[in-house]
Design a protein around this motif. Sequence first.
Motif, PDB file in Angstrom:
ATOM      1  N   ASP A  73       0.823  -1.208   0.000  1.00 48.64           N
ATOM      2  CA  ASP A  73       0.000   0.000   0.000  1.00 48.64           C
ATOM      3  C   ASP A  73       0.856   1.257   0.000  1.00 48.64           C
ATOM      4  O   ASP A  73       1.796   1.377   0.795  1.00 48.64           O
ATOM      5  CB  ASP A  73      -0.885   0.031   1.248  1.00 48.64           C
ATOM      6  CG  ASP A  73      -2.091  -0.869   1.129  1.00 48.64           C
ATOM      7  OD1 ASP A  73      -2.129  -1.692   0.204  1.00 48.64           O
ATOM      8  OD2 ASP A  73      -3.002  -0.756   1.975  1.00 48.64           O
ATOM      9  N   THR A  74       0.499   2.199  -0.847  1.00 47.62           N
ATOM     10  CA  THR A  74       1.152   3.502  -0.794  1.00 47.62           C
ATOM     11  C   THR A  74       0.689   4.265   0.451  1.00 47.62           C
ATOM     12  O   THR A  74      -0.457   4.115   0.885  1.00 47.62           O
ATOM     13  CB  THR A  74       0.817   4.342  -2.034  1.00 47.62           C
ATOM     14  OG1 THR A  74      -0.614   4.456  -2.143  1.00 47.62           O
ATOM     15  CG2 THR A  74       1.373   3.714  -3.296  1.00 47.62           C
ATOM     16  N   PRO A  75       1.551   5.090   1.044  1.00 47.62           N
ATOM     17  CA  PRO A  75       1.166   5.862   2.250  1.00 47.62           C
ATOM     18  C   PRO A  75       0.422   7.137   1.887  1.00 47.62           C
ATOM     19  O   PRO A  75       0.746   8.231   2.344  1.00 47.62           O
ATOM     20  CB  PRO A  75       2.517   6.156   2.898  1.00 47.62           C
ATOM     21  CG  PRO A  75       3.452   6.272   1.752  1.00 47.62           C
ATOM     22  CD  PRO A  75       2.980   5.267   0.722  1.00 47.62           C
ATOM     23  N   THR A  76      -0.621   7.002   1.051  1.00 47.51           N
ATOM     24  CA  THR A  76      -1.271   8.171   0.442  1.00 47.51           C
ATOM     25  C   THR A  76      -2.710   8.358   0.897  1.00 47.51           C
ATOM     26  O   THR A  76      -3.505   9.000   0.206  1.00 47.51           O
ATOM     27  CB  THR A  76      -1.223   8.048  -1.096  1.00 47.51           C
ATOM     28  OG1 THR A  76      -1.703   6.746  -1.475  1.00 47.51           O
ATOM     29  CG2 THR A  76       0.197   8.220  -1.605  1.00 47.51           C
ATOM     30  N   TRP A  77      -3.039   7.823   2.060  1.00 51.83           N
ATOM     31  CA  TRP A  77      -4.405   7.936   2.579  1.00 51.83           C
ATOM     32  C   TRP A  77      -4.850   9.393   2.689  1.00 51.83           C
ATOM     33  O   TRP A  77      -6.027   9.711   2.462  1.00 51.83           O
ATOM     34  CB  TRP A  77      -4.443   7.244   3.945  1.00 51.83           C
ATOM     35  CG  TRP A  77      -5.723   7.311   4.692  1.00 51.83           C
ATOM     36  CD1 TRP A  77      -6.937   6.829   4.318  1.00 51.83           C
ATOM     37  CD2 TRP A  77      -5.911   7.874   6.007  1.00 51.83           C
ATOM     38  NE1 TRP A  77      -7.881   7.045   5.307  1.00 51.83           N
ATOM     39  CE2 TRP A  77      -7.270   7.690   6.352  1.00 51.83           C
ATOM     40  CE3 TRP A  77      -5.059   8.499   6.914  1.00 51.83           C
ATOM     41  CZ2 TRP A  77      -7.800   8.122   7.571  1.00 51.83           C
ATOM     42  CZ3 TRP A  77      -5.584   8.913   8.130  1.00 51.83           C
ATOM     43  CH2 TRP A  77      -6.939   8.726   8.443  1.00 51.83           C
ATOM     44  N   ALA A 100       5.518   9.462  -6.617  1.00 55.09           N
ATOM     45  CA  ALA A 100       6.680   9.011  -5.853  1.00 55.09           C
ATOM     46  C   ALA A 100       6.322   7.867  -4.913  1.00 55.09           C
ATOM     47  O   ALA A 100       7.152   6.987  -4.650  1.00 55.09           O
ATOM     48  CB  ALA A 100       7.272  10.189  -5.067  1.00 55.09           C
ATOM     49  N   ALA A 101       5.091   7.870  -4.410  1.00 52.59           N
ATOM     50  CA  ALA A 101       4.667   6.805  -3.510  1.00 52.59           C
ATOM     51  C   ALA A 101       4.590   5.467  -4.242  1.00 52.59           C
ATOM     52  O   ALA A 101       4.974   4.423  -3.693  1.00 52.59           O
ATOM     53  CB  ALA A 101       3.315   7.154  -2.891  1.00 52.59           C
ATOM     54  N   ASN A 122      -0.515  -1.176  -4.677  1.00 53.97           N
ATOM     55  CA  ASN A 122      -1.867  -0.695  -4.395  1.00 53.97           C
ATOM     56  C   ASN A 122      -1.851   0.801  -4.082  1.00 53.97           C
ATOM     57  O   ASN A 122      -1.325   1.222  -3.055  1.00 53.97           O
ATOM     58  CB  ASN A 122      -2.431  -1.481  -3.202  1.00 53.97           C
ATOM     59  CG  ASN A 122      -3.857  -1.109  -2.868  1.00 53.97           C
ATOM     60  OD1 ASN A 122      -4.634  -0.743  -3.736  1.00 53.97           O
ATOM     61  ND2 ASN A 122      -4.207  -1.208  -1.596  1.00 53.97           N
ATOM     62  N   GLY A 123      -2.443   1.601  -4.958  1.00 54.24           N
ATOM     63  CA  GLY A 123      -2.552   3.037  -4.730  1.00 54.24           C
ATOM     64  C   GLY A 123      -3.702   3.326  -3.778  1.00 54.24           C
ATOM     65  O   GLY A 123      -4.872   3.078  -4.102  1.00 54.24           O
ATOM     66  N   VAL A 124      -3.381   3.853  -2.605  1.00 61.21           N
ATOM     67  CA  VAL A 124      -4.385   4.040  -1.550  1.00 61.21           C
ATOM     68  C   VAL A 124      -5.035   5.418  -1.661  1.00 61.21           C
ATOM     69  O   VAL A 124      -4.359   6.443  -1.799  1.00 61.21           O
ATOM     70  CB  VAL A 124      -3.753   3.866  -0.159  1.00 61.21           C
ATOM     71  CG1 VAL A 124      -4.746   4.231   0.938  1.00 61.21           C
ATOM     72  CG2 VAL A 124      -3.280   2.422   0.017  1.00 61.21           C
ATOM     73  N   ILE A 125      -6.349   5.422  -1.572  1.00 58.77           N
ATOM     74  CA  ILE A 125      -7.164   6.638  -1.604  1.00 58.77           C
ATOM     75  C   ILE A 125      -7.915   6.724  -0.287  1.00 58.77           C
ATOM     76  O   ILE A 125      -8.508   5.735   0.168  1.00 58.77           O
ATOM     77  CB  ILE A 125      -8.173   6.578  -2.768  1.00 58.77           C
ATOM     78  CG1 ILE A 125      -7.432   6.467  -4.114  1.00 58.77           C
ATOM     79  CG2 ILE A 125      -9.096   7.793  -2.762  1.00 58.77           C
ATOM     80  CD1 ILE A 125      -8.332   6.022  -5.241  1.00 58.77           C
ATOM     81  N   GLY A 126      -7.876   7.869   0.338  1.00 59.06           N
ATOM     82  CA  GLY A 126      -8.618   8.073   1.574  1.00 59.06           C
ATOM     83  C   GLY A 126      -9.839   8.940   1.351  1.00 59.06           C
ATOM     84  O   GLY A 126     -10.041   9.500   0.277  1.00 59.06           O
ATOM     85  N   PRO A 127     -10.673   9.073   2.363  1.00 58.27           N
ATOM     86  CA  PRO A 127     -11.868   9.907   2.228  1.00 58.27           C
ATOM     87  C   PRO A 127     -11.511  11.394   2.156  1.00 58.27           C
ATOM     88  O   PRO A 127     -10.465  11.813   2.643  1.00 58.27           O
ATOM     89  CB  PRO A 127     -12.660   9.602   3.500  1.00 58.27           C
ATOM     90  CG  PRO A 127     -11.604   9.229   4.505  1.00 58.27           C
ATOM     91  CD  PRO A 127     -10.543   8.510   3.721  1.00 58.27           C
ATOM     92  N   ARG A 128     -12.392  12.149   1.559  1.00 57.65           N
ATOM     93  CA  ARG A 128     -12.176  13.595   1.509  1.00 57.65           C
ATOM     94  C   ARG A 128     -12.187  14.194   2.907  1.00 57.65           C
ATOM     95  O   ARG A 128     -11.387  15.085   3.216  1.00 57.65           O
ATOM     96  CB  ARG A 128     -13.261  14.257   0.654  1.00 57.65           C
ATOM     97  CG  ARG A 128     -13.095  15.766   0.526  1.00 57.65           C
ATOM     98  CD  ARG A 128     -14.133  16.364  -0.403  1.00 57.65           C
ATOM     99  NE  ARG A 128     -13.894  17.776  -0.636  1.00 57.65           N
ATOM    100  CZ  ARG A 128     -14.586  18.546  -1.482  1.00 57.65           C
ATOM    101  NH1 ARG A 128     -15.580  18.000  -2.186  1.00 57.65           N
ATOM    102  NH2 ARG A 128     -14.298  19.821  -1.631  1.00 57.65           N
ATOM    103  N   GLY A 129     -13.053  13.671   3.767  1.00 56.21           N
ATOM    104  CA  GLY A 129     -13.147  14.187   5.126  1.00 56.21           C
ATOM    105  C   GLY A 129     -12.470  13.270   6.111  1.00 56.21           C
ATOM    106  O   GLY A 129     -11.484  12.601   5.804  1.00 56.21           O
ATOM    107  N   ASP A 130     -13.010  13.222   7.303  1.00 59.07           N
ATOM    108  CA  ASP A 130     -12.451  12.397   8.367  1.00 59.07           C
ATOM    109  C   ASP A 130     -12.791  10.929   8.143  1.00 59.07           C
ATOM    110  O   ASP A 130     -13.841  10.603   7.604  1.00 59.07           O
ATOM    111  CB  ASP A 130     -13.024  12.861   9.710  1.00 59.07           C
ATOM    112  CG  ASP A 130     -12.351  12.206  10.895  1.00 59.07           C
ATOM    113  OD1 ASP A 130     -12.819  11.138  11.308  1.00 59.07           O
ATOM    114  OD2 ASP A 130     -11.350  12.755  11.385  1.00 59.07           O
ATOM    115  N   GLY A 131     -11.886  10.045   8.566  1.00 62.73           N
ATOM    116  CA  GLY A 131     -12.131   8.629   8.397  1.00 62.73           C
ATOM    117  C   GLY A 131     -13.031   8.025   9.449  1.00 62.73           C
ATOM    118  O   GLY A 131     -13.365   6.845   9.375  1.00 62.73           O
TER     119      GLY A 131
END
Length: 312
Positions: A73-77, A100-101, A122-131
């Motif tokens: 996993d990329t550290p891109t949350w 770069a990730a 795995n390119g990691v995507i996080g939520p726009r707001g709070d998790g």
Amino acid sequence: MPRFRDALPQLTGRPFLTDGGLETTLVFLKGIDLPCFAAFPLICAEEGRATLTQFFEPYLELAKRHRAGMLLDTPTWRANHDWGAKLGYDAEALAEVNRAAIDFVETLRRHHADADIPLVLNGVIGPRGDGYAAEAAMTAEQAAAYHRSQIEVFRDSEADMVSAVTLTFVEEAIGIALAARDAKMPAVISFTVGTDGRLPSGQSLGSAIEAADAATGAYPAYYMINCAHPLHFEPVLAEGAGWLARIRGIRANASTKSHAELDAASDLDIGDPQDLGRRYAALRGRLPNLNVLGGCCGTDHRHIEAICEACL
């Protein structure tokens, strides 16, 4: 090196591991300051990349020992526009750090290449707001537009897939899946739930999975649950409904505390790794396709090792 976009190897049912709680490990166990709980800035400096490499090494060794595949996993949350802006990153800088990730995890894959152990980027995507809360409400169309640029960066890289994690409401999940479909990128959707087993939006987990599949032509390769302890979602898995077959991965929290309690905590609650492993083994009996096993907040390589010992 192999490219897995056309055939994700975890879909064969072979056991796959993920890492544990990256941010909680770095903050609470390594004493590293992560403004906005964002790990992606570490990619921008040699020292930060060395820290991330040290984090991943024990998990890669566990995958080798147990002959399991692994998602890198990329550290891109937090590497999206809203969180990036809070940390001083504009759109161009965010695109560069996401590229770069992927380069970082691709380097890990080269260094740990083993013909018998598939390592998936795995390119990691996080939520726009709070998790932890259903914030930044959007329609599915708005969510697709918001997350499209990050997905397209991953599409134009060596990434094999994208995963959206700690999603709190279904419209954002639908938008991400639609944007991934447009980009022809394999996508995984991972919802978080509260102590009642429901999404922070109040929707039931089964309803969210069914709605996302209905709106996207069942585009997600599979679904996951993350950032919740099994104690919180085990009851909703007893329903025996068809949507259970769509869940292929679990990345549980170590602690049985609620999201609100974890948010306010000043110390790390690592829970009971052996109990967590036993719960994963029981979950494999309830979820017929569960083969992606990992951790979220409060977990580290000790928890993943316990899960491996219980399940593999």
